[in-house]
Scaffold this active site. Structure first.
Site, PDB file in Angstrom:
ATOM      1  N   LYS A 134      26.454  15.535  49.265  1.00 27.99           N
ATOM      2  CA  LYS A 134      26.997  14.035  48.401  1.00 27.99           C
ATOM      3  C   LYS A 134      27.434  13.199  49.845  1.00 27.99           C
ATOM      4  O   LYS A 134      26.947  12.472  49.594  1.00 27.99           O
ATOM      5  CB  LYS A 134      29.078  14.850  48.571  1.00 27.99           C
ATOM      6  CG  LYS A 134      29.814  15.244  49.360  1.00 27.99           C
ATOM      7  CD  LYS A 134      31.218  15.527  49.339  1.00 27.99           C
ATOM      8  CE  LYS A 134      31.809  16.079  49.712  1.00 27.99           C
ATOM      9  NZ  LYS A 134      31.888  16.135  51.944  1.00 27.99           N
ATOM     10  N   THR A 135      27.199  14.242  50.906  1.00 28.45           N
ATOM     11  CA  THR A 135      26.925  13.723  52.752  1.00 28.45           C
ATOM     12  C   THR A 135      25.500  13.051  52.338  1.00 28.45           C
ATOM     13  O   THR A 135      25.235  11.376  52.474  1.00 28.45           O
ATOM     14  CB  THR A 135      26.341  14.393  53.943  1.00 28.45           C
ATOM     15  OG1 THR A 135      28.153  15.368  53.018  1.00 28.45           O
ATOM     16  CG2 THR A 135      26.849  13.176  54.685  1.00 28.45           C
ATOM     17  N   ASP A 182      34.736   8.860  51.187  1.00 27.80           N
ATOM     18  CA  ASP A 182      34.302  10.339  51.649  1.00 27.80           C
ATOM     19  C   ASP A 182      35.004  11.229  51.571  1.00 27.80           C
ATOM     20  O   ASP A 182      36.616  10.681  51.234  1.00 27.80           O
ATOM     21  CB  ASP A 182      33.696  10.557  52.343  1.00 27.80           C
ATOM     22  CG  ASP A 182      32.546  12.309  51.927  1.00 27.80           C
ATOM     23  OD1 ASP A 182      32.957  12.429  51.380  1.00 27.80           O
ATOM     24  OD2 ASP A 182      32.454  12.010  53.798  1.00 27.80           O
ATOM     25  N   GLU A 183      35.100  11.844  50.384  1.00 30.97           N
ATOM     26  CA  GLU A 183      35.836  12.843  50.516  1.00 30.97           C
ATOM     27  C   GLU A 183      37.657  12.001  49.980  1.00 30.97           C
ATOM     28  O   GLU A 183      38.997  12.319  50.024  1.00 30.97           O
ATOM     29  CB  GLU A 183      36.820  13.786  51.627  1.00 30.97           C
ATOM     30  CG  GLU A 183      35.940  14.564  52.595  1.00 30.97           C
ATOM     31  CD  GLU A 183      35.925  16.258  51.681  1.00 30.97           C
ATOM     32  OE1 GLU A 183      35.903  16.372  50.773  1.00 30.97           O
ATOM     33  OE2 GLU A 183      35.201  16.820  52.776  1.00 30.97           O
ATOM     34  N   GLN A 205      38.604  20.415  45.686  1.00 29.45           N
ATOM     35  CA  GLN A 205      38.078  20.613  46.969  1.00 29.45           C
ATOM     36  C   GLN A 205      39.551  19.837  47.413  1.00 29.45           C
ATOM     37  O   GLN A 205      39.487  19.827  48.537  1.00 29.45           O
ATOM     38  CB  GLN A 205      37.145  20.447  47.628  1.00 29.45           C
ATOM     39  CG  GLN A 205      35.870  21.331  47.164  1.00 29.45           C
ATOM     40  CD  GLN A 205      34.556  21.502  48.203  1.00 29.45           C
ATOM     41  OE1 GLN A 205      34.569  21.595  49.434  1.00 29.45           O
ATOM     42  NE2 GLN A 205      33.756  20.566  46.996  1.00 29.45           N
ATOM     43  N   ARG A 234      31.781  27.986  50.307  1.00 30.96           N
ATOM     44  CA  ARG A 234      31.362  28.269  52.021  1.00 30.96           C
ATOM     45  C   ARG A 234      30.047  29.149  52.063  1.00 30.96           C
ATOM     46  O   ARG A 234      28.874  28.686  52.580  1.00 30.96           O
ATOM     47  CB  ARG A 234      32.309  28.338  52.479  1.00 30.96           C
ATOM     48  CG  ARG A 234      33.485  28.001  53.224  1.00 30.96           C
ATOM     49  CD  ARG A 234      33.101  26.583  53.049  1.00 30.96           C
ATOM     50  NE  ARG A 234      33.171  25.261  51.253  1.00 30.96           N
ATOM     51  CZ  ARG A 234      32.726  24.789  51.748  1.00 30.96           C
ATOM     52  NH1 ARG A 234      32.056  23.488  52.032  1.00 30.96           N
ATOM     53  NH2 ARG A 234      32.781  24.367  50.128  1.00 30.96           N
TER      54      ARG A 234
END
Length: 730
Positions: A32-33, A216-217, A247, A603
């Site tokens: 996504k980044t 973002d987020e 998340q 992770r």
DNA sequence: GCGTTACATATTTTT
DNA sequence: TATGTAACGC
């Protein structure tokens, strides 16, 4: 460079969806980044959008920094004109410019949580509320919640007695902040919304400037942040948000992932793009993650996939207690490192609560294993750092009462509660500020014999402090932040105060020196004091200095979000820990715990350990523990290790054998086992996969036996007897 | 005003 | 267990 060539189909769709709102639902590790940065680059390079018309918003400074770095590589110096930053940093900047409309001087101080609590405490005392009954943290949480929902003190409608108290404190709290020319974190957002709502001309200016907004987020936004985005973007509708509701782990801080739904409703026709392809983890790990998260009801189903083969099973391990849990983690890390499977720095140990780090640390310390502990006491929360900054703050913003209170008697200069209480009530009586009162005191003292409410000693101490402050204020007009800080330290004798001969004192002084080094980076910058203060207010940690050594990382599950590691240990996979006992009261909270678990699992790139204990001590009490319900969600075909059962019988039996010997402090784990190990050095054994070998060492570990075998063909391996199906030969 | 002792208290914490 | 606050005495 062809931007699009490096993207998969969905990513490309997200990057090139130029006109109109878009919602990218991005699973962990789905790039996504990359999508965000490439989209910015695409807008600038391919669509001719001016960089100054793009704003990209993140939650953390780290994310903002990373994005800036990547954009610098993609766009070069052009990226200077972009607005990339955290919600709070961007809002602070807007308010320094526009805050006058709400009656704020541009030199306002930003209060962090510590400062906020200090204000709440003072007010509780002032209003005679018992701190026991209304804990400052709880009251503050209610105030913060109100602000995050854009509810002003006037609009606050208490629904309980507790909230009734909070409402009264809230009103007084806002007044106190205003008197101090201070804003707290929540104000930064709330007041920008207020400016936009009350001043359409200002809003129009910002709308015209920012034709493209990226977030973002997005699942972590609160109501205030959402409204802010909506105000900014509802005209041009170029709002591009990246979210993963699975998340969302900050609802307790006001984050509301229903904003995703609101976005869909408010921005009709928004393009929805799913990023489900995962570039991080093995299929096994993803399946385990999916298995856990799919039990949540309030979510849009999403299935991650990868083409990274199956991978090795998730390793579930039961340790006897938290000491052996630590020992197990250590052994496994050292074994893998010794086998050349990974480097120490590839490993991360994650836990629900900070307190759990202790047992891990102790095991590592005993084993001589260096480690990196993330975010224990953050730099800018240290007392000595806060003191130093408080001095600078009262020079830049004399109204800042919290900072003044912090330093007026630090180091001790004879200004105790009594004198200060008298000072402030005297000021109130005279209808002026504390500083004004000090000036009046000086005039009266000089005119000899004029009345004031202080004894000679207290008056002298007060005047000494006034003098000190005046000298420093004068200096602040000509010197930069670093020189000024140095002068503060000298004038206050702060070094002597800190360096009391203890090691802790040395550490503290070193921290101050580090702060001085940070300040020095602002030398030559215009308004260096202002810029420095803004930076330290909004940045919670210094840049991880030099990436440091190659050591395992210890961190909470919350802090792990956004990171990845080849080898991940999640410890404390137990009822009451994960899910946490305080979060087991409602279905919503439980879902959040599940998401937390999901974040941890995802992770891991290659190897995942889920570790639980048979009994655990917390608050000095040792009690039996049950395996986490989340463990049961993972199909056993994905697991290596026994599937923990709720069955009580075999567990009770084991407890006797273990408990009799496993207790006792300082004893290295796995010594003096209760029974004889089934294997011993020299035994010849055969393993179904590794073939024949010789046992080098065997010891009891938890409820199992750890056997080190030198195999003829496969070399040295450490195995757990229970799973390895080792057979003795001869 | 400041240091000591008893006692309650106990997640997570992007900014 | 260990931390922070309240009350107490010098």
């Amino acid at each position: 460079m062809d931007l699009l060539a490096q993207l998969n189909a969905s990513q490309r769709e997200a990057v090139t969806w130029v006109d109109g709102p878009a919602l990218v639902l991005a699973g962990p590790g789905s790039g996504k980044t990359r999508v965000l940065t490439y989209r910015v680059a695409y807008l600038v390079r391919e669509c001719g959008v001016s960089p100054r018309r793009i704003v990209a918003v993140t939650f953390t400074n780290k994310a903002a920094r990373e994005m800036k770095e990547r954009l610098l590589r993609l766009l070069g110096p052009q990226c200077e004109a972009l607005t990339v930053g955290t919600f709070h940093a961007i809002c602070a900047r807007i308010l320094r410019r526009e805050g006058g409309l709400l009656g704020f001087a541009p030199s306002f101080t930003i209060y962090d949580r510590d400062d906020q609590l200090a204000v709440v405490k003072r007010i509780l005392k002032e209003m005679n509320f018992d701190e026991k009954l209304y804990r400052p943290g709880a009251v503050h949480a209610l105030i913060s919640k109100a602000k995050n929902e854009l509810v002003s003190p006037e609009d606050y409608r208490p629904g309980s007695y507790r909230e009734e108290i909070a409402a009264r404190v809230y009103a007084r709290y806002q007044q106190a902040l205003r008197e101090s020319n201070a804003l707290d974190f929540d104000d930064l957002l709330m007041y920008v919304v207020k400016v936009f709502q009350n001043h359409p001309d200002v809003l129009l200016r910002y709308r015209q400037q920012y034709s493209h907004v990226l977030v973002d987020e997005f699942q972590d936004t609160n109501v205030a942040q959402y409204v802010l985005l909506k105000l900014l973007a509802e005209e041009h509708r170029n709002l591009f948000v990246v979210a993963d509701e699975d998340q969302s782990i900050y609802s307790w801080r006001g984050a509301d992932f229903r904003n995703i739904q609101r976005f869909r409703e408010d921005f009709h026709g928004a393009r929805t793009i799913l990023l489900e392809r995962n570039y991080r983890s093995t299929q096994t790990i993803l399946e385990a993650a999916n298995a856990v998260i799919s039990h949540n009801i309030h979510r849009t189903p999403k299935t991650l996939f990868t083409d990274r083969g199956g991978g090795i099973p998730v390793i579930v391990h039961e340790a006897y207690d938290e000491q052996e849990e630590g020992q197990f983690v250590l052994n496994e890390i050292q074994r893998r490192v010794a086998d050349g499977e990974c480097r120490p720095g590839d490993c991360a140990v994650m836990y629900r609560t900070n307190a759990q780090s202790r047992a891990i640390e102790e095991a590592f310390l005993r084993g001589g294993q260096p480690y990196k502990l993330v975010g224990a006491t953050r730099f800018y929360e240290r007392r000595e750092i806060k003191d130093s900054i408080a001095y600078l703050r009262i020079l830049y913003n004399p109204a800042d009462a919290v900072s003044l209170n912090r330093v007026i008697n630090t180091p001790p200069r004879g200004l105790g509660d009594k004198t200060l209480g008298t000072l402030f009530s005297w000021a109130t009586e005279l209808g002026c500020s504390g500083w004004d009162a000090l000036h009046i005191l000086r005039d009266k003292a000089q005119d000899d014999g004029e009345e004031h409410p202080f004894g000679a000693r207290a008056a002298a101490a007060l005047l000494r402090f006034l003098h000190l402050w005046e000298e420093l204020v004068e200096a602040s007009e000509t010197t930069d932040a670093a020189a000024l800080l140095q002068q503060v330290l000298e004038a206050t004798g702060y070094e002597g105060y800190l360096r009391d001969g203890t090691e802790e004192g040395e550490d503290r002084w070193n921290n101050v020196m580090e702060l001085l080094a940070v300040a020095a980076q602002y030398s030559g910058v215009p308004n260096s004091l202002a810029v420095f203060l803004e930076e330290v207010a909004l940045v919670s940690d210094v840049d991880d200095l030099g990436e440091q050594p190659d050591a395992p990382v210890l961190l909470t599950l919350h802090m792990a979000k956004g990171l990845e590691f080849p080898v991940v240990f999640i410890v404390g996979m137990e009822e009451g820990i994960l899910p946490h006992s305080r979060s087991s009261t409602s279905a919503e909270e439980l879902e959040e715990e599940r998401r937390l678990c999901y974040v941890g699992i995802t992770r891991a790139k290659d190897t995942l350990y889920l570790v639980h204990t048979f009994r655990r001590s917390s608050y000095g009490r040792s009690e039996p523990s049950e395996p986490s319900r989340f463990l049961r969600d993972i199909p056993s075909r994905l697991l290596h290790g026994h599937r923990p059962q709720a069955a009580a019988k075999p567990r009770a039996a084991r407890r006797l054998s273990s408990a009799s010997t496993r207790r006792g402090p300082q004893r290295p784990a796995a010594a003096n086992p209760p029974q004889e190990p089934a294997f011993q050095a020299g035994d010849r054994v055969v393993h179904p996969k590794f073939g024949e070998g010789t046992v080098k060492e065997s010891k009891l570990l938890g409820d199992d036996e750890q056997v080190t075998v030198e195999f003829a063909e496969k070399g040295k391996k450490m195995l757990l007897a229970r799973f390895a199906k080792l057979e003795k030969v001869r």
